[in-house]
Design a protein around this motif. Structure first.
Motif, PDB file in Angstrom:
ATOM      1  N   ASP A 265       0.850  -1.190   0.000  1.00 51.24           N
ATOM      2  CA  ASP A 265       0.000   0.000   0.000  1.00 51.24           C
ATOM      3  C   ASP A 265       0.889   1.245   0.000  1.00 51.24           C
ATOM      4  O   ASP A 265       1.707   1.444   0.903  1.00 51.24           O
ATOM      5  CB  ASP A 265      -0.887  -0.016   1.249  1.00 51.24           C
ATOM      6  CG  ASP A 265      -1.910   1.113   1.241  1.00 51.24           C
ATOM      7  OD1 ASP A 265      -1.869   1.933   0.313  1.00 51.24           O
ATOM      8  OD2 ASP A 265      -2.739   1.162   2.169  1.00 51.24           O
ATOM      9  N   ASP A 268      -2.181   6.186  -1.686  1.00 51.18           N
ATOM     10  CA  ASP A 268      -3.317   6.402  -2.579  1.00 51.18           C
ATOM     11  C   ASP A 268      -3.585   5.205  -3.477  1.00 51.18           C
ATOM     12  O   ASP A 268      -4.595   5.153  -4.174  1.00 51.18           O
ATOM     13  CB  ASP A 268      -3.087   7.653  -3.436  1.00 51.18           C
ATOM     14  CG  ASP A 268      -1.795   7.564  -4.253  1.00 51.18           C
ATOM     15  OD1 ASP A 268      -0.967   6.676  -3.948  1.00 51.18           O
ATOM     16  OD2 ASP A 268      -1.624   8.372  -5.177  1.00 51.18           O
ATOM     17  N   SER A 269      -2.660   4.256  -3.474  1.00 51.71           N
ATOM     18  CA  SER A 269      -2.841   3.059  -4.316  1.00 51.71           C
ATOM     19  C   SER A 269      -2.028   1.909  -3.751  1.00 51.71           C
ATOM     20  O   SER A 269      -1.167   2.095  -2.887  1.00 51.71           O
ATOM     21  CB  SER A 269      -2.395   3.354  -5.754  1.00 51.71           C
ATOM     22  OG  SER A 269      -0.996   3.617  -5.787  1.00 51.71           O
ATOM     23  N   VAL A 270      -2.333   0.709  -4.271  1.00 53.99           N
ATOM     24  CA  VAL A 270      -1.552  -0.477  -3.914  1.00 53.99           C
ATOM     25  C   VAL A 270      -0.678  -0.813  -5.117  1.00 53.99           C
ATOM     26  O   VAL A 270      -1.186  -1.062  -6.210  1.00 53.99           O
ATOM     27  CB  VAL A 270      -2.458  -1.668  -3.558  1.00 53.99           C
ATOM     28  CG1 VAL A 270      -1.622  -2.924  -3.345  1.00 53.99           C
ATOM     29  CG2 VAL A 270      -3.277  -1.349  -2.312  1.00 53.99           C
ATOM     30  N   PRO A 352      -5.218  -6.027  -4.537  1.00 53.66           N
ATOM     31  CA  PRO A 352      -5.143  -4.592  -4.237  1.00 53.66           C
ATOM     32  C   PRO A 352      -6.391  -4.033  -3.551  1.00 53.66           C
ATOM     33  O   PRO A 352      -6.285  -3.333  -2.523  1.00 53.66           O
ATOM     34  CB  PRO A 352      -4.921  -3.960  -5.620  1.00 53.66           C
ATOM     35  CG  PRO A 352      -4.188  -5.017  -6.383  1.00 53.66           C
ATOM     36  CD  PRO A 352      -4.818  -6.302  -5.935  1.00 53.66           C
ATOM     37  N   ALA A 353      -7.576  -4.315  -4.085  1.00 54.93           N
ATOM     38  CA  ALA A 353      -8.808  -3.812  -3.472  1.00 54.93           C
ATOM     39  C   ALA A 353      -9.015  -4.424  -2.088  1.00 54.93           C
ATOM     40  O   ALA A 353      -9.486  -3.748  -1.161  1.00 54.93           O
ATOM     41  CB  ALA A 353     -10.001  -4.126  -4.377  1.00 54.93           C
ATOM     42  N   LYS A 356      -6.845  -2.623   0.458  1.00 52.09           N
ATOM     43  CA  LYS A 356      -7.428  -1.333   0.818  1.00 52.09           C
ATOM     44  C   LYS A 356      -8.605  -1.519   1.781  1.00 52.09           C
ATOM     45  O   LYS A 356      -8.736  -0.821   2.783  1.00 52.09           O
ATOM     46  CB  LYS A 356      -7.895  -0.604  -0.449  1.00 52.09           C
ATOM     47  CG  LYS A 356      -6.805   0.130  -1.202  1.00 52.09           C
ATOM     48  CD  LYS A 356      -6.278   1.301  -0.374  1.00 52.09           C
ATOM     49  CE  LYS A 356      -5.296   2.159  -1.139  1.00 52.09           C
ATOM     50  NZ  LYS A 356      -4.740   3.244  -0.294  1.00 52.09           N
ATOM     51  N   GLY A 357      -9.460  -2.491   1.450  1.00 50.18           N
ATOM     52  CA  GLY A 357     -10.650  -2.729   2.271  1.00 50.18           C
ATOM     53  C   GLY A 357     -10.327  -3.243   3.657  1.00 50.18           C
ATOM     54  O   GLY A 357     -11.090  -3.008   4.603  1.00 50.18           O
ATOM     55  N   ASN A 359      -7.415  -2.538   5.261  1.00 55.23           N
ATOM     56  CA  ASN A 359      -6.417  -1.644   5.873  1.00 55.23           C
ATOM     57  C   ASN A 359      -5.066  -2.329   6.074  1.00 55.23           C
ATOM     58  O   ASN A 359      -4.410  -2.180   7.117  1.00 55.23           O
ATOM     59  CB  ASN A 359      -6.930  -1.097   7.215  1.00 55.23           C
ATOM     60  CG  ASN A 359      -8.198  -0.278   7.063  1.00 55.23           C
ATOM     61  OD1 ASN A 359      -8.277   0.594   6.194  1.00 55.23           O
ATOM     62  ND2 ASN A 359      -9.197  -0.561   7.893  1.00 55.23           N
ATOM     63  N   ASN A 361      -1.410  -2.413   5.579  1.00 55.29           N
ATOM     64  CA  ASN A 361      -0.366  -1.447   5.263  1.00 55.29           C
ATOM     65  C   ASN A 361       1.028  -2.072   5.197  1.00 55.29           C
ATOM     66  O   ASN A 361       2.036  -1.386   5.253  1.00 55.29           O
ATOM     67  CB  ASN A 361      -0.371  -0.303   6.292  1.00 55.29           C
ATOM     68  CG  ASN A 361      -0.172  -0.810   7.720  1.00 55.29           C
ATOM     69  OD1 ASN A 361      -0.138  -2.013   7.967  1.00 55.29           O
ATOM     70  ND2 ASN A 361      -0.036   0.114   8.671  1.00 55.29           N
TER      71      ASN A 361
END
Length: 416
Positions: A265, A268-270, A352-353, A356-357, A359, A361
């Motif tokens: 991560d 702003d993006s993975v 990737p999504a 993000k979902g 968290n 890091n």
């Protein structure tokens, strides 16, 4: 006259011993005892009801005359409702018979009052040890295919302390060197995994058991004509000859991992990170967390991993979550499972999504090697391994809170 005396003596002896125990008499006992305890609510009353029925039965039959086959029959007839009461009632007789007959040695362990399928007490261990020490152990295994399987099941759940019983590791080695039934052989690795958890076990005993397990799988593989089972044997042999099973993992160069993709991560993006092999991470302390999208304990550990990542941001620590392609993807944030069979790019594209979902890091690596990595001894996930800056495994199968993990990490970070 002499003949009459002999016959009379024989009749008196028979009456003294009680009538010959039959399957029907045991079935009737279970029926009557089961009915009697069903009429009582409290435990003390149930025990008293059972004792009353066995006392009536014992007026006609001598329990000491029961055969090994009838013991199993009795428990089958009594079922779960009577198992506890039958175990207590039979214990003195089975223990006594076990001193002379190895078949009863097995039954005395199997039906011990506190034996519920898990090895807990020293008494249970001693009972099992007595059976494993039998001179005719191989004959007992040959005559009763289920004996070996039940012993292996018990060993797989044995607690660490039981392995320290004098003579026990040696008895397990002897058992493992017997010719075991096919179904039992396929479970041998579970018994080895139990002893592999215990660092205090004598290295020679552990190695002898490991070699015996390897031999079991090698012999079975030669006999099989089933490709699936042959593959299972090959996988177990590979595991048993790998660094974890051989006890050489900790203190040696980390087994290689080949990455299909590594994600991180970037805020702003993975993004995809250029890591192809473990050597690309040399110079960093690496915390590997083996995990899977369907593993609830793994997901529950994410907040702790995120906290560690935040704590060591900017330090020479790489936290690397390792998983592998499964042919499906459990998309927890969206409460769905995505089917990806024969479509690795689709599955890789889910990460990737997901990161993000959830968290996430820290780094997530998808490897060619299965997440249940045999070289690292991943028997269950999550599984945490710590590797030093030189690429050497220093700690494996870590089950500690973040504060204790941090102490290990800090000690490795200050090393040159």
């Amino acid at each position: 006259m002499r003949t009459c005396v002999i016959l009379l003596f024989s009749l008196i002896s028979t009456l003294a011993m009680g009538k010959k125990i039959t399957d029907e008499s045991l079935k009737n006992l279970c029926r009557e005892a089961g009915h009697a305890i069903s009429l009582v609510a409290d435990e003390a009353g149930k025990q008293a009801a059972f004792d009353a029925e066995t006392a009536k039965w014992s007026k006609d039959y001598d329990l000491k005359q029961i055969t090994a086959v009838q013991v199993d029959f009795l428990f089958d007839a009594g079922g779960l409702n009577l198992s506890k009461y039958l175990r207590q009632w039979l214990e003195p007789v089975l223990t006594s018979k076990a001193e002379k007959e190895s078949s009863f040695a097995f039954l005395a362990w199997k039906y011990m009052p506190e034996n519920d399928g898990f090895m807990h007490s020293p008494k249970e261990t001693q009972a099992l040890l007595r059976f494993l020490a039998a001179q005719d152990l191989q004959s007992q295994i040959d005559a009763h295919n289920d004996y070996a399987l039940e012993v292996l099941s018990a060993l797989a759940t044995m607690k660490d302390a039981n392995w320290h019983t004098e003579g026990f590791p040696e008895a397990i080695r002897r058992f493992m060197e017997c010719q075991l039934p096919e179904l039992s052989v396929l479970d041998c690795v579970k018994a080895f995994n139990s002893i592999a958890r215990v660092d205090e076990i004598d290295v020679a005993h552990r190695e002898a058991i490991r070699k015996a397990c390897v031999s079991q799988y090698q012999q079975l593989e030669k006999k099989l004509d089933n490709a699936r089972k042959q593959k299972i044997c090959q996988e177990q042999i590979k595991y048993l000859e790998g660094p974890f099973a051989c006890g050489t993992l900790v203190g040696s160069k980390a087994p290689e991992l080949h990455f299909l993709r590594v994600f991180k991560d970037q805020g702003d993006s993975v993004a995809t990170v250029p890591v192809a092999r473990m050597d690309d991470l040399k110079g960093k302390v690496v915390l590997i967390d083996f995990w899977g999208t369907k593993c609830v304990p793994c997901i529950q550990s994410f907040p702790e991993i995120a906290e560690l990542q935040k704590r060591y941001e900017g330090k020479d620590l790489v936290i690397l979550g390792i998983t592998s392609l499964q042919g499906y993807f459990v998309d927890t944030p969206n409460h769905r499972t995505i089917q990806c069979r024969n479509n690795p790019e689709k599955e890789l594209g889910c990460f990737p999504a997901y990161m993000k979902g959830m968290n996430i890091n820290w780094h997530i690596g998808i490897t060619e090697e299965d997440v249940m990595n045999t070289d690292y001894g991943v028997l269950a996930i999550p599984h945490v391994t710590l590797i030093d800056k030189k690429g050497v495994v220093r700690y494996n199968a870590i089950n500690l809170d973040n504060e204790e993990k941090s102490k290990l990490i800090d000690s490795l970070l200050v090393e040159e």
